[in-house]
Design a protein around this motif. Structure first.
Motif, PDB file in Angstrom:
ATOM      1  N   SER A 148      23.888 -20.937 -39.546  1.00  7.90           N
ATOM      2  CA  SER A 148      22.549 -20.438 -39.831  1.00  7.90           C
ATOM      3  C   SER A 148      21.508 -21.539 -39.662  1.00  7.90           C
ATOM      4  N   LEU A 149      21.831 -22.737 -40.131  1.00  8.04           N
ATOM      5  CA  LEU A 149      20.919 -23.877 -39.962  1.00  8.04           C
ATOM      6  C   LEU A 149      20.723 -24.213 -38.487  1.00  8.04           C
ATOM      7  N   LEU A 150      21.804 -24.137 -37.712  1.00  6.03           N
ATOM      8  CA  LEU A 150      21.699 -24.369 -36.271  1.00  6.03           C
ATOM      9  C   LEU A 150      20.801 -23.327 -35.619  1.00  6.03           C
ATOM     10  N   LYS A 151      21.019 -22.053 -35.969  1.00  5.60           N
ATOM     11  CA  LYS A 151      20.240 -20.961 -35.384  1.00  5.60           C
ATOM     12  C   LYS A 151      18.759 -21.118 -35.680  1.00  5.60           C
ATOM     13  N   ILE A 188      13.930 -26.109 -28.753  1.00  6.38           N
ATOM     14  CA  ILE A 188      13.990 -24.736 -29.264  1.00  6.38           C
ATOM     15  C   ILE A 188      15.430 -24.262 -29.142  1.00  6.38           C
ATOM     16  N   VAL A 189      15.967 -23.774 -30.253  1.00  5.17           N
ATOM     17  CA  VAL A 189      17.348 -23.301 -30.287  1.00  5.17           C
ATOM     18  C   VAL A 189      17.357 -21.801 -30.004  1.00  5.17           C
ATOM     19  N   ARG A 190      18.080 -21.399 -28.980  1.00 10.81           N
ATOM     20  CA  ARG A 190      18.165 -20.003 -28.567  1.00 10.81           C
ATOM     21  C   ARG A 190      19.540 -19.397 -28.882  1.00 10.81           C
ATOM     22  N   LEU A 191      20.182 -19.933 -29.894  1.00 15.28           N
ATOM     23  CA  LEU A 191      21.520 -19.476 -30.267  1.00 15.28           C
ATOM     24  C   LEU A 191      21.515 -18.005 -30.668  1.00 15.28           C
ATOM     25  N   ASP A 192      20.495 -17.581 -31.396  1.00 14.97           N
ATOM     26  CA  ASP A 192      20.432 -16.189 -31.833  1.00 14.97           C
ATOM     27  C   ASP A 192      20.339 -15.223 -30.652  1.00 14.97           C
ATOM     28  N   VAL A 193      19.621 -15.633 -29.614  1.00 20.44           N
ATOM     29  CA  VAL A 193      19.489 -14.798 -28.411  1.00 20.44           C
ATOM     30  C   VAL A 193      20.841 -14.628 -27.730  1.00 20.44           C
ATOM     31  N   LYS A 205      18.744 -31.891 -37.547  1.00 13.85           N
ATOM     32  CA  LYS A 205      18.230 -33.032 -36.792  1.00 13.85           C
ATOM     33  C   LYS A 205      19.049 -33.290 -35.530  1.00 13.85           C
ATOM     34  N   GLY A 206      20.260 -32.760 -35.506  1.00 11.97           N
ATOM     35  CA  GLY A 206      21.113 -32.980 -34.350  1.00 11.97           C
ATOM     36  C   GLY A 206      22.332 -32.074 -34.404  1.00 11.97           C
ATOM     37  N   VAL A 207      23.058 -32.059 -33.316  1.00  9.02           N
ATOM     38  CA  VAL A 207      24.288 -31.276 -33.244  1.00  9.02           C
ATOM     39  C   VAL A 207      25.323 -32.118 -32.498  1.00  9.02           C
ATOM     40  N   ARG A 208      26.525 -32.112 -33.008  1.00 11.71           N
ATOM     41  CA  ARG A 208      27.604 -32.872 -32.350  1.00 11.71           C
ATOM     42  C   ARG A 208      27.946 -32.221 -31.013  1.00 11.71           C
ATOM     43  N   PHE A 209      28.261 -33.042 -30.043  1.00 10.30           N
ATOM     44  CA  PHE A 209      28.654 -32.516 -28.738  1.00 10.30           C
ATOM     45  C   PHE A 209      29.876 -31.619 -28.863  1.00 10.30           C
ATOM     46  N   GLU A 210      30.780 -31.963 -29.758  1.00  7.75           N
ATOM     47  CA  GLU A 210      31.982 -31.154 -29.965  1.00  7.75           C
ATOM     48  C   GLU A 210      31.610 -29.743 -30.435  1.00  7.75           C
ATOM     49  N   THR A 211      30.651 -29.661 -31.366  1.00  6.28           N
ATOM     50  CA  THR A 211      30.198 -28.354 -31.858  1.00  6.28           C
ATOM     51  C   THR A 211      29.492 -27.585 -30.752  1.00  6.28           C
ATOM     52  N   LEU A 269      31.445 -15.861 -35.253  1.00  2.00           N
ATOM     53  CA  LEU A 269      31.257 -17.067 -34.437  1.00  2.00           C
ATOM     54  C   LEU A 269      31.576 -18.319 -35.240  1.00  2.00           C
ATOM     55  N   ALA A 270      31.108 -18.377 -36.474  1.00  2.58           N
ATOM     56  CA  ALA A 270      31.373 -19.540 -37.325  1.00  2.58           C
ATOM     57  C   ALA A 270      32.879 -19.747 -37.497  1.00  2.58           C
ATOM     58  N   ALA A 271      33.603 -18.663 -37.758  1.00  2.00           N
ATOM     59  CA  ALA A 271      35.053 -18.764 -37.922  1.00  2.00           C
ATOM     60  C   ALA A 271      35.716 -19.217 -36.627  1.00  2.00           C
TER      61      ALA A 271
END
Length: 73
Positions: A35-38, A6-11, A43-49, A23-25
């Motif tokens: 938006s896709l991350l939120k 569960i992605v809690r980025l929006d929180v 399917k995944g996210v880079r550790f750098e991101t 934040l994106a900038a």
């Protein structure tokens, strides 16, 4: 038993009072990718991101991602 992430980025963004555009900038990705991350539609996210998100939001990866197990119905 399966595990869902569960992605809690929006929180965290709401707690830090930061808009998606800003934040994106700051972390160098497009608003659409943020938006896709939120929404958890990736399917995944880079550790750098993930590291950039944590630095920008002053948090830990566990503040943004949560594992929830669900048993078959």
């Amino acid at each position: 038993m399966s595990v869902e992430i569960i992605v809690r980025l929006d929180v965290m963004m709401a707690r830090r009072k930061i808009r998606g555009r800003d934040l994106a900038a700051q972390i160098g990705i497009t608003e659409q990718n943020l938006s896709l991350l939120k929404s958890g539609k990736v399917k995944g996210v880079r550790f750098e991101t993930l590291a950039r998100l944590c630095a920008a939001l002053d948090c830990q990866p566990g503040d943004l991602l949560e594992a929830a197990s669900s048993s078959p119905g």
